[in-house]
Structure formats: C-alpha cells, structure tokens
Design an enzyme around this catalytic site. Structure first.
Site, PDB file in Angstrom:
ATOM      1  N   HIS A 131       1.409   6.046 -18.555  1.00 38.83           N
ATOM      2  CA  HIS A 131      -0.008   5.678 -18.540  1.00 38.83           C
ATOM      3  C   HIS A 131      -0.295   4.208 -18.278  1.00 38.83           C
ATOM      4  CE1 HIS A 131       0.123   4.907 -23.213  1.00 38.83           C
ATOM      5  NE2 HIS A 131       1.184   4.435 -22.597  1.00 38.83           N
ATOM      6  N   HIS A 132       0.742   3.362 -18.132  1.00 34.48           N
ATOM      7  CA  HIS A 132       0.493   1.932 -17.919  1.00 34.48           C
ATOM      8  C   HIS A 132       0.414   1.543 -16.447  1.00 34.48           C
ATOM      9  CE1 HIS A 132       0.801   1.075 -22.119  1.00 34.48           C
ATOM     10  NE2 HIS A 132       2.074   1.411 -22.204  1.00 34.48           N
ATOM     11  N   ALA A 133       0.949   2.358 -15.554  1.00 34.52           N
ATOM     12  CA  ALA A 133       0.958   1.993 -14.142  1.00 34.52           C
ATOM     13  C   ALA A 133      -0.473   1.796 -13.632  1.00 34.52           C
ATOM     14  CB  ALA A 133       1.667   3.058 -13.320  1.00 34.52           C
ATOM     15  N   HIS A 171      -1.883   1.234 -25.845  1.00 32.67           N
ATOM     16  CA  HIS A 171      -3.148   1.551 -25.198  1.00 32.67           C
ATOM     17  C   HIS A 171      -2.919   2.202 -23.832  1.00 32.67           C
ATOM     18  CE1 HIS A 171      -6.828  -0.010 -22.833  1.00 32.67           C
ATOM     19  NE2 HIS A 171      -7.185   1.069 -23.508  1.00 32.67           N
ATOM     20  N   ASP A 173      -3.922   1.918 -20.903  1.00 34.55           N
ATOM     21  CA  ASP A 173      -4.686   0.988 -20.076  1.00 34.55           C
ATOM     22  C   ASP A 173      -4.786   1.405 -18.621  1.00 34.55           C
ATOM     23  OD1 ASP A 173      -1.930   0.515 -19.828  1.00 34.55           O
ATOM     24  OD2 ASP A 173      -2.180  -1.643 -19.503  1.00 34.55           O
TER      25      ASP A 173
END
Length: 390
Positions: A131-133, A171, A173
C-alpha cells in the site's frame, strides 16, 4: 453469484525478494500457503493463479515513466534510479523485480474482477496489500500498489463506491494518494501515529481533496495500543462510515505488523485481535456490500511466529470455515517452518487472548485516555464532512 471464495496464489510470488538481510522475507508467503494447506483449507477455497498485470493495467495508477524505470531496474539492478525510490535501502533493486511485482498486482486485480463479476463472493491475496507504492515511486518495500490497482480496476468496470479499510500498522498512504481526489473511493486507515512510525503521514486532518472532502479518514493510534484499544478504535470509526457510504465492494488490507512481536513497529496487538477485525471486515462486507470482499495481506515481519497464522485465519474466514483460535498447528508445518528458518514455530493458532474484550464507543468517551483522544480526533476531522455526528 457463485458464493465461492477464491485464494489468489502462484508460487512465483515468493520471488518478491529484496535480499537476505531485508525484513520483507518472502518465506512468510510460502509458510502461509503451507499452513493453509496443512489445515485443509484448500478443500473450501478455490486456488487461482492469475496473470501478471500488463502495462495498461499498471497505468491505471502508476505513471508510464515509473513503470519503465522499474523495468530498467529489473533488467539491470545496478541501473536503478533512486529518484524513483528504486535501489534504496527500503526498496533495493533485484533481477525480475518488475515481473514479480506485476504478478502480485495481477493477483489483486484478478481478485477484484472475480468479486465484481460474481465469480466469487470473497477473494484473498495475502501476497498483496503493498500500500505504500506511489504513482511515480516505490516506497516502504512496495513497488506496485496492488491495492490501488484493484480499486482502480473496480472503478473501470463500473463500480461507483468502493470502501478501502487498512489496518496495517503503517498508514496506507499510497492508496490514499491514488484516490485523494476521487469521492467514489472511501479510504480508512488505522495505524500507529505518524510521530512514531513511517511514513509519517496519516494525520486525522488528512481528509481528502476539496472536491472529495471526507473521502479519507485516518485514525492515528498511540504507540503501545493493545487489543482492547485497537478493536475499540476500529468499531468506533469503521462500521459507521461503511454504513453511511454503502460500498458496492469492500477492499481491506490486513498487515500483520500491528502484532506485539513485530520488530518494526510499536503497537501491542495480539493474533486474536487481528482475527476479530478480520471477522468484522467480513461481516461489514455482507451487511453493506452484498458480501463483495477483496482481502489483502500487507506488512508483517515476524515471519514465523505471526504472519502465517494471521493470514491463514484471514483465508479461513473468507472460505467460510473460520479456524478456532485454540486449534493445534500440525507438527508437519512446524517442522517445515524450522527447516526453512531455524526458528521455533508456535503450537496453536491463538495468542491466548480469545475472545477479545473491548468497550463500545457508545459506552463513553474518556478524555484522559490517549486512545479515545485519537478516535475523537479522527471522528471530528472526517465525520462532519460526511454529514455524520462526531
């Protein structure tokens, strides 16, 4: 709709390997798959190997220049461009990086397609949840954002409302950024407070662009939050928002790094609480999204003690055959885990904290409690934007 659940799996996803000293050890994926098999869940879920996401699919979220940069680094790791987040300590380049990252993305996209088309009611990709990419950069062990790509594909197929619930310790993000300006997607993230943990985002005041105010909700939890507070925070925020939004599909990310054994974060959540929230997400999908549920993995760096048990519970819940927490883990799996890692594996599917006790939000707000302060901050920032009472 068939009602069957699907597990997205291809052994090649274990090639998502940043090297022997990196915390994102792909053995966590292999051991989860073996535990699913050892507990006989293959009889209750259809195992599907999807194709890698093609360039046109990747471009639903990622910039063309970034995809080309990943391909170049994949072909020649020494040529990785740090301006794209590649070749860094968090995201070292490795041969075949594009191919395996596209495969993981393709698994989540196929899961979304199956649920939207009615080929399955639930679909799980525990190799996903990266989920950070960002659209134009790798970040936080994540090359392609499979969660955002799955949501983008749902929108492309005609979905008008997709809810994304992220309970990873970090998070979510990249998913928030991808849909910051899109009111069709509600992103909710419960995570350790940005003051104490990467990526230092996810403040309550992050609520979406002016044309999509209230489409992002962030619950920033104090370090040390344990079962009762974590589950209380989830139920104080998520169900009311999902009930109001009425998504057509629920996509959830179940990073196992909230656990008290995780070496990279500071929450104190048990496996039993993780299982309780997995069950809650399943129930929300049935209550508000006609059962359509795409469940993803995410972080988790206690690769023997925690991750395989947590995600096997997730698979079992999706398959309609939840595993009792006190279930004994087969010796054959424990022996394989030791052979692969030289670590002693747990004997049971529980941390001994079932059932998880917590107080409903309606039971009263304690102004001296840091957890309640965090929940109220999230509610005050986002709920009025959605016409809800804080």
């Amino acid at each position: 709709m068939s009602g069957r659940a699907q597990l997205m799996w291809d052994e090649a996803v274990t090639g998502y390997d940043f090297g022997p000293n990196h915390p994102m050890d792909p053995v966590r994926l292999a051991l989860t798959r073996r535990l699913v098999e050892a507990l006989g869940l293959d009889r209750d879920i259809e195992v599907i190997a999807a194709k890698p996401a093609g360039d046109s699919t990747l471009r639903l979220v990622h910039r063309e220049d970034y995809v080309q940069a990943v391909k170049a680094a994949s072909a020649d790791p020494a040529a990785a461009d740090p301006s794209y987040g590649l070749g860094t300590l968090d995201d070292p380049a490795f041969a075949g990086m594009h191919e395996v990252s596209a495969l993981i993305a393709g698994q989540s996209v196929r899961a979304a397609e199956a649920v939207w088309r009615g080929d399955a009611l639930h679909a799980v990709n525990f190799a996903g949840g990266l989920h950070h990419a960002m659209p134009g950069a790798a970040s936080g062990f994540c090359i392609y954002n499979d969660a955002a790509l799955a949501i983008a594909r749902l929108l492309e197929m005609g979905a008008e409302r997709v809810a994304y619930v992220d309970v990873d310790v970090h998070h979510g993000d990249g998913v928030q950024a991808a849909f910051w300006e899109d009111p069709r997607v509600l992103t909710i993230s419960l995570h350790e407070h940005p003051r104490t943990l990467f990526p230092q985002t996810g403040w309550p005041q992050e609520t979406g662009a002016p044309n999509a105010e209230g489409s992002a909700v962030n619950v920033a939890l104090p370090a040390g939050t344990s079962d009762a507070g974590w589950v209380r925070a989830f139920h104080a925020v998520v169900p009311e928002l999902v009930a109001d939004f009425r998504p057509q599909v629920l996509v959830s990310q179940h990073g196992a790094d909230t656990h008290f054994e995780d070496p990279l974060a500071h929450l104190a959540v048990s496996l039993d609480a993780q299982r309780a929230v997995q069950t809650a997400c399943h129930d929300l999908a049935h209550r508000y999204a006609e059962g359509r549920w795409v469940a993803l993995g995410g972080g988790g760096y206690a690769v023997v003690e925690v991750v395989p048990r947590s995600w096997t519970h997730l698979v079992a819940i999706a398959a309609g055959r939840p595993i009792a927490p006190e279930t004994v883990i087969p010796d054959s799996w424990r022996q394989e885990a030791f052979a692969r890692t030289q670590q002693l594996a747990p004997a049971r599917m529980t941390d001994g904290r079932w059932p998880v006790a917590y107080a409903d939000w309606e039971a009263g707000y304690d102004p001296a409690d840091r957890l309640d302060q965090a929940v109220l901050a999230a509610r005050r920032a986002a709920f009025p934007l959605r016409g809800l009472l804080a």
